[in-house]
Design a protein around this motif. Structure first.
Motif, PDB file in Angstrom:
ATOM      1  N   ALA A 192       0.863  -1.186   0.000  1.00  0.00           N
ATOM      2  CA  ALA A 192       0.000   0.000   0.000  1.00  0.00           C
ATOM      3  C   ALA A 192       0.896   1.230   0.000  1.00  0.00           C
ATOM      4  CB  ALA A 192      -0.928   0.009   1.208  1.00  0.00           C
ATOM      5  N   ASP A 193       0.317   2.372  -0.349  1.00  0.00           N
ATOM      6  CA  ASP A 193       1.036   3.641  -0.322  1.00  0.00           C
ATOM      7  C   ASP A 193       0.734   4.427   0.946  1.00  0.00           C
ATOM      8  OD1 ASP A 193       2.067   3.283  -3.004  1.00  0.00           O
ATOM      9  OD2 ASP A 193       0.031   3.695  -3.694  1.00  0.00           O
ATOM     10  N   ILE A 194      -0.520   4.332   1.399  1.00  0.00           N
ATOM     11  CA  ILE A 194      -0.965   5.034   2.601  1.00  0.00           C
ATOM     12  C   ILE A 194      -1.781   4.060   3.433  1.00  0.00           C
ATOM     13  CG2 ILE A 194      -2.374   6.938   3.502  1.00  0.00           C
ATOM     14  CD1 ILE A 194      -1.914   8.403   0.869  1.00  0.00           C
ATOM     15  N   VAL A 195      -1.641   4.137   4.750  1.00  0.00           N
ATOM     16  CA  VAL A 195      -2.483   3.334   5.639  1.00  0.00           C
ATOM     17  C   VAL A 195      -3.147   4.248   6.658  1.00  0.00           C
ATOM     18  CG1 VAL A 195      -1.140   1.217   5.404  1.00  0.00           C
ATOM     19  CG2 VAL A 195      -0.576   2.813   7.225  1.00  0.00           C
ATOM     20  N   VAL A 196      -4.388   3.964   6.942  1.00  0.00           N
ATOM     21  CA  VAL A 196      -5.090   4.539   8.090  1.00  0.00           C
ATOM     22  C   VAL A 196      -5.232   3.401   9.078  1.00  0.00           C
ATOM     23  CG1 VAL A 196      -7.228   5.568   8.929  1.00  0.00           C
ATOM     24  CG2 VAL A 196      -6.322   6.221   6.678  1.00  0.00           C
ATOM     25  N   ARG A 197      -4.717   3.594  10.280  1.00  0.00           N
ATOM     26  CA  ARG A 197      -4.737   2.494  11.243  1.00  0.00           C
ATOM     27  C   ARG A 197      -4.971   2.993  12.662  1.00  0.00           C
ATOM     28  NH1 ARG A 197      -5.552  -0.070   7.726  1.00  0.00           N
ATOM     29  NH2 ARG A 197      -4.732  -2.066   7.002  1.00  0.00           N
ATOM     30  N   ALA A 198      -5.621   2.134  13.448  1.00  0.00           N
ATOM     31  CA  ALA A 198      -5.732   2.334  14.884  1.00  0.00           C
ATOM     32  C   ALA A 198      -4.661   1.483  15.536  1.00  0.00           C
ATOM     33  CB  ALA A 198      -7.115   1.922  15.375  1.00  0.00           C
ATOM     34  N   SER A 199      -3.706   2.124  16.196  1.00  0.00           N
ATOM     35  CA  SER A 199      -2.592   1.388  16.795  1.00  0.00           C
ATOM     36  C   SER A 199      -1.909   2.263  17.831  1.00  0.00           C
ATOM     37  CB  SER A 199      -1.580   0.978  15.717  1.00  0.00           C
ATOM     38  OG  SER A 199      -0.437   0.385  16.304  1.00  0.00           O
ATOM     39  N   ASN A 200      -1.472   1.646  18.911  1.00  0.00           N
ATOM     40  CA  ASN A 200      -0.649   2.355  19.887  1.00  0.00           C
ATOM     41  C   ASN A 200       0.833   2.160  19.630  1.00  0.00           C
ATOM     42  OD1 ASN A 200      -2.855   3.383  21.296  1.00  0.00           O
ATOM     43  ND2 ASN A 200      -3.045   1.547  22.559  1.00  0.00           N
ATOM     44  N   THR A 201       1.168   1.256  18.706  1.00  0.00           N
ATOM     45  CA  THR A 201       2.581   0.998  18.399  1.00  0.00           C
ATOM     46  C   THR A 201       2.768   0.798  16.901  1.00  0.00           C
ATOM     47  OG1 THR A 201       2.243  -1.358  18.845  1.00  0.00           O
ATOM     48  CG2 THR A 201       3.111  -0.005  20.658  1.00  0.00           C
ATOM     49  N   PRO A 202       2.553   1.820  16.083  1.00  0.00           N
ATOM     50  CA  PRO A 202       2.796   1.653  14.643  1.00  0.00           C
ATOM     51  C   PRO A 202       4.288   1.532  14.370  1.00  0.00           C
ATOM     52  CG  PRO A 202       2.392   3.956  15.151  1.00  0.00           C
ATOM     53  CD  PRO A 202       2.152   3.190  16.430  1.00  0.00           C
ATOM     54  N   PRO A 203       4.693   0.966  13.235  1.00  0.00           N
ATOM     55  CA  PRO A 203       6.116   0.864  12.910  1.00  0.00           C
ATOM     56  C   PRO A 203       6.788   2.233  12.968  1.00  0.00           C
ATOM     57  CG  PRO A 203       4.824  -0.463  11.402  1.00  0.00           C
ATOM     58  CD  PRO A 203       3.841   0.316  12.214  1.00  0.00           C
ATOM     59  N   GLU A 204       7.921   2.303  13.649  1.00  0.00           N
ATOM     60  CA  GLU A 204       8.545   3.595  13.921  1.00  0.00           C
ATOM     61  C   GLU A 204       9.099   4.273  12.678  1.00  0.00           C
ATOM     62  OE1 GLU A 204      11.438   3.210  16.977  1.00  0.00           O
ATOM     63  OE2 GLU A 204       9.984   2.650  18.538  1.00  0.00           O
ATOM     64  N   HIS A 205       9.437   3.491  11.637  1.00  0.00           N
ATOM     65  CA  HIS A 205      10.055   4.115  10.479  1.00  0.00           C
ATOM     66  C   HIS A 205       9.041   4.743   9.530  1.00  0.00           C
ATOM     67  CE1 HIS A 205       8.761   0.327   8.723  1.00  0.00           C
ATOM     68  NE2 HIS A 205       9.046   0.793   7.508  1.00  0.00           N
ATOM     69  N   LEU A 206       7.754   4.478   9.712  1.00  0.00           N
ATOM     70  CA  LEU A 206       6.746   5.097   8.866  1.00  0.00           C
ATOM     71  C   LEU A 206       6.560   6.561   9.273  1.00  0.00           C
ATOM     72  CD1 LEU A 206       4.060   2.271   8.640  1.00  0.00           C
ATOM     73  CD2 LEU A 206       6.011   2.716   7.136  1.00  0.00           C
ATOM     74  N   VAL A 207       6.066   7.362   8.343  1.00  0.00           N
ATOM     75  CA  VAL A 207       5.887   8.787   8.605  1.00  0.00           C
ATOM     76  C   VAL A 207       4.433   9.164   8.369  1.00  0.00           C
ATOM     77  CG1 VAL A 207       8.257   9.378   8.026  1.00  0.00           C
ATOM     78  CG2 VAL A 207       6.531   9.375   6.227  1.00  0.00           C
ATOM     79  N   GLY A 208       4.003  10.203   9.062  1.00  0.00           N
ATOM     80  CA  GLY A 208       2.636  10.647   8.918  1.00  0.00           C
ATOM     81  C   GLY A 208       2.181  11.389  10.148  1.00  0.00           C
ATOM     82  N   ARG A 209       0.925  11.177  10.517  1.00  0.00           N
ATOM     83  CA  ARG A 209       0.361  11.928  11.633  1.00  0.00           C
ATOM     84  C   ARG A 209      -0.424  11.032  12.576  1.00  0.00           C
ATOM     85  NH1 ARG A 209      -2.740  17.363  10.493  1.00  0.00           N
ATOM     86  NH2 ARG A 209      -2.786  17.153  12.759  1.00  0.00           N
TER      87      ARG A 209
END
Length: 290
Positions: free
Chosen positions: A139-156
């Motif tokens: 995927a190019d973009i993900v919308v996710r509910a998470s308290n621990t998303p992968p640290e190397h991803l960028v976004g908000r």
């Protein structure tokens, strides 16, 4: 090894552990993969795979080829991301991965409006609760509910999704509190820990339903109590809050992409769009309106 396709067979069989799974990954039939493995084992002085009751396992020699295959795959994926990042115009494709419930209750209409506003962008929406692998361009973009998303991803990080306890008016009117029953997720083999903090911690579990939205539908149909997401429960007029405690934050809501893609104009455009539309529903998502 001269043929990159051989490396692809090694990777697919190593990861899938069976001819069937490897065939699905490679988009080949079972017999073709079987022949390719036999050819690999004949190609060198030592076999690449051993067939065992646990499936196809790499030999020591095969492990050395696997390391090379993984390196080549990483280079290929890096080049793929670089190629995609070179397309800076507001055209081309975007693959968005979003949880089914968020797509259904918060974003569906907005995504249709986005595509109509930018017809040169082909928007591919994949619905899944699993965090797809952006490193592999799933995927190019993900919308996710998470308290621990992968640290190397960028976004908000936007805000926390809130949960509260719900039941239908009909269920509450015809059921005494001694007979209350809970509806929980199937993954919770034991009694979930959160039950201890509810007004009815000893109530039995009536149903275990894997699908998040279906749990809300079951509660709306009068089948029991749920701990539900405020933004979903709001869509069911039959559901009402069943205690006076404020909704609790459950997981943070994120809009994320891979660092290699963040400067692509269409990626930035959709990420800003998603952030704007989700932020407009902050009160609903965080439980201030429920």
């Amino acid at each position: 090894m001269e043929n990159w396709d051989d490396y692809r067979v090694i990777l697919a069989l190593y990861r899938g552990k069976s001819l069937r799974q490897a065939a699905l990954t490679l988009n080949m039939n079972h017999s073709t993969v079987c022949r390719r493995v036999a050819q690999l084992n004949r190609k060198y002085a030592a076999p690449v795979f051993d067939c065992s009751p646990k499936g196809y396992l790499l030999t020591a020699f095969g492990e050395s080829l696997l390391a090379s295959a993984q390196q080549i795959e990483a280079f290929a994926l890096r080049d793929l991301r670089a190629t995609r990042s070179a397309h800076i115009a507001l055209s081309g494709s975007i693959t968005l991965s979003v949880p089914p419930a968020i797509a259904q209750f918060l974003l569906l209409g907005h995504l249709l409006a986005f595509q109509q506003r930018y017809p040169q962008i082909s928007l591919n929406v994949h619905t899944s609760y699993q965090l797809v692998d952006l490193d592999s361009s799933e995927a190019d973009i993900v919308v996710r509910a998470s308290n621990t998303p992968p640290e190397h991803l960028v976004g908000r990080r936007l805000f926390a999704i809130a949960v509260a306890y719900y039941a239908s008016r009909d269920y509450l009117s015809r059921t005494t509190s001694q007979d209350y029953r809970w509806i929980t997720a199937c993954s919770q083999n034991q009694r979930p820990e959160w039950l201890a903090d509810t007004p009815w911690p000893d109530a039995a579990i009536a149903l275990k339903i894997d699908d998040l939205v279906l749990r809300h539908q079951a509660a709306a149909a009068g089948k029991g109590l749920i701990r539900g997401a405020c933004y979903i429960a709001n869509a069911f007029p039959e559901l009402i809050r069943i205690d006076n405690h404020p909704p609790e934050p459950f997981q943070d809501l994120w809009v994320l992409t891979h660092p290699d893609l963040r400067q692509i104009a269409r990626i930035k455009l959709l990420m800003d769009f998603l952030t704007e539309k989700l932020s407009a529903n902050e009160s609903l998502i965080t439980g201030k309106e429920c």
